[in-house]
Design an enzyme around this catalytic site. Structure first.
Site, PDB file in Angstrom:
ATOM      1  N   GLY A  46      32.928 -13.054   1.122  1.00  0.00           N
ATOM      2  CA  GLY A  46      32.897 -12.368   2.408  1.00  0.00           C
ATOM      3  C   GLY A  46      32.050 -11.113   2.304  1.00  0.00           C
ATOM      4  O   GLY A  46      31.733 -10.662   1.201  1.00  0.00           O
ATOM      5  N   GLN A  51      29.471  -2.436   4.390  1.00  0.00           N
ATOM      6  CA  GLN A  51      29.087  -2.566   2.973  1.00  0.00           C
ATOM      7  C   GLN A  51      27.564  -2.584   2.793  1.00  0.00           C
ATOM      8  O   GLN A  51      27.077  -2.350   1.699  1.00  0.00           O
ATOM      9  CB  GLN A  51      29.696  -3.836   2.362  1.00  0.00           C
ATOM     10  CG  GLN A  51      31.207  -3.755   2.224  1.00  0.00           C
ATOM     11  CD  GLN A  51      31.774  -5.043   1.701  1.00  0.00           C
ATOM     12  OE1 GLN A  51      31.929  -6.010   2.440  1.00  0.00           O
ATOM     13  NE2 GLN A  51      32.076  -5.093   0.410  1.00  0.00           N
ATOM     14  N   CYS A  94      36.385  -6.812  -4.619  1.00  0.00           N
ATOM     15  CA  CYS A  94      35.508  -6.358  -3.533  1.00  0.00           C
ATOM     16  C   CYS A  94      34.136  -6.058  -4.108  1.00  0.00           C
ATOM     17  O   CYS A  94      34.035  -5.433  -5.162  1.00  0.00           O
ATOM     18  CB  CYS A  94      36.099  -5.108  -2.879  1.00  0.00           C
ATOM     19  SG  CYS A  94      35.127  -4.500  -1.495  1.00  0.00           S
ATOM     20  N   LEU A  95      33.100  -6.499  -3.413  1.00  0.00           N
ATOM     21  CA  LEU A  95      31.738  -6.257  -3.895  1.00  0.00           C
ATOM     22  C   LEU A  95      31.419  -4.763  -3.934  1.00  0.00           C
ATOM     23  O   LEU A  95      30.532  -4.346  -4.678  1.00  0.00           O
ATOM     24  CB  LEU A  95      30.723  -6.990  -3.000  1.00  0.00           C
ATOM     25  CG  LEU A  95      30.803  -8.530  -3.051  1.00  0.00           C
ATOM     26  CD1 LEU A  95      29.918  -9.144  -1.987  1.00  0.00           C
ATOM     27  CD2 LEU A  95      30.426  -9.042  -4.441  1.00  0.00           C
ATOM     28  N   HIS A 136      40.626  -9.016   4.779  1.00  0.00           N
ATOM     29  CA  HIS A 136      39.933  -8.054   3.904  1.00  0.00           C
ATOM     30  C   HIS A 136      38.665  -7.536   4.606  1.00  0.00           C
ATOM     31  O   HIS A 136      38.396  -6.335   4.608  1.00  0.00           O
ATOM     32  CB  HIS A 136      39.621  -8.761   2.575  1.00  0.00           C
ATOM     33  CG  HIS A 136      38.766  -8.003   1.606  1.00  0.00           C
ATOM     34  ND1 HIS A 136      39.213  -7.627   0.349  1.00  0.00           N
ATOM     35  CD2 HIS A 136      37.482  -7.573   1.673  1.00  0.00           C
ATOM     36  CE1 HIS A 136      38.244  -6.990  -0.287  1.00  0.00           C
ATOM     37  NE2 HIS A 136      37.176  -6.946   0.487  1.00  0.00           N
ATOM     38  N   GLU A 137      37.898  -8.441   5.208  1.00  0.00           N
ATOM     39  CA  GLU A 137      36.652  -8.035   5.891  1.00  0.00           C
ATOM     40  C   GLU A 137      36.954  -7.187   7.118  1.00  0.00           C
ATOM     41  O   GLU A 137      36.259  -6.195   7.384  1.00  0.00           O
ATOM     42  CB  GLU A 137      35.820  -9.254   6.298  1.00  0.00           C
ATOM     43  CG  GLU A 137      35.387 -10.173   5.168  1.00  0.00           C
ATOM     44  CD  GLU A 137      34.875  -9.455   3.954  1.00  0.00           C
ATOM     45  OE1 GLU A 137      34.306  -8.358   4.083  1.00  0.00           O
ATOM     46  OE2 GLU A 137      35.070  -9.976   2.840  1.00  0.00           O
ATOM     47  N   HIS A 140      37.617  -3.634   6.277  1.00  0.00           N
ATOM     48  CA  HIS A 140      36.394  -2.845   6.047  1.00  0.00           C
ATOM     49  C   HIS A 140      35.908  -2.209   7.351  1.00  0.00           C
ATOM     50  O   HIS A 140      35.386  -1.094   7.347  1.00  0.00           O
ATOM     51  CB  HIS A 140      35.271  -3.736   5.497  1.00  0.00           C
ATOM     52  CG  HIS A 140      35.284  -3.928   4.008  1.00  0.00           C
ATOM     53  ND1 HIS A 140      35.136  -2.893   3.117  1.00  0.00           N
ATOM     54  CD2 HIS A 140      35.382  -5.055   3.250  1.00  0.00           C
ATOM     55  CE1 HIS A 140      35.157  -3.365   1.872  1.00  0.00           C
ATOM     56  NE2 HIS A 140      35.312  -4.681   1.923  1.00  0.00           N
TER      57      HIS A 140
END
Ligand code: GNR
Ligand code: NI
Length: 173
Positions: A46, A51, A94-95, A136-137, A140
């Site tokens: 995702g 981000q 998480c990236l 999760h997205e 953000h």
């Protein structure tokens, strides 16, 4: 197609609330496609607009297991309409928090409304990994990271590691 640089925590841009998209433009569609490319390249399951430095309510996801069978989601202004009482615990990463992982509990099923790339409103109900990923997205978009769902002790430990990583990186330059 373009791979966009991913912002690493701690960074104020990951803590800001994102604005709703008013109009689906060709530039926005390009951004969503670039976000998918960036996510596949990372690789991740995702990615959210903040981000990659855009303060807009846009997320992409693909949790399909096989690499040759893609199942991408690209969502504008996603909203949670309903969450199950059933919860599901999953070890999240998480990236924007590289190499950091922790178990997070979230509703197992969620119903989400959003606009697709053509500006049509859609409603889907998802569960398990896709539900985890989309929640999760969507976090953000509100400036919330997965570490905000765990104990302060674990969160401080992870954030300290990330600050240290950033310091070392700066020194090397
Ligand atoms: O690639 C990712 N993996 C992942 C694993 C468990 C729970 C959530 C995620 S999302 C993450 C990519 C990312 O940081 N998206 O914001
Ligand atoms: Ni993330």
């Amino acid at each position: 197609m373009a791979i966009l640089p991913i912002i690493i925590a701690p960074d104020p841009r990951l803590k800001a609330e994102c604005d709703p998209v008013e109009k689906v433009t060709p530039e926005l569609v390009k951004l969503m496609d670039d976000m998918l490319d960036t996510m596949y390249d990372a690789p991740g399951i995702g990615l959210s607009a903040p981000q990659v430095g855009r303060q807009q309510q846009i997320i992409v996801a693909d949790v399909s297991k096989q690499e040759d069978v893609r199942d991408p989601y690209q969502m504008i202004n996603p909203e949670i309409l309903w969450t199950s009482k059933d919860v599901f615990s999953y070890e999240e990463g998480c990236l924007s928090l590289p190499e950091q992982y922790a178990d997070v509990m979230r509703p197992k099923q969620v119903r989400i409304s959003y606009l697709d790339k053509t500006g049509c409103s859609q409603i889907i109900e998802v569960e398990d990994l896709l539900a985890v990923c989309l929640q999760h997205e969507m976090d953000h978009l509100k400036g919330i990271l997965f570490v905000d769902h765990i104990s302060k002790l674990k969160r401080d430990l992870i954030m300290r590691k990330l600050r240290k990583m950033k310091k070392l990186e700066k020194k090397g330059k």
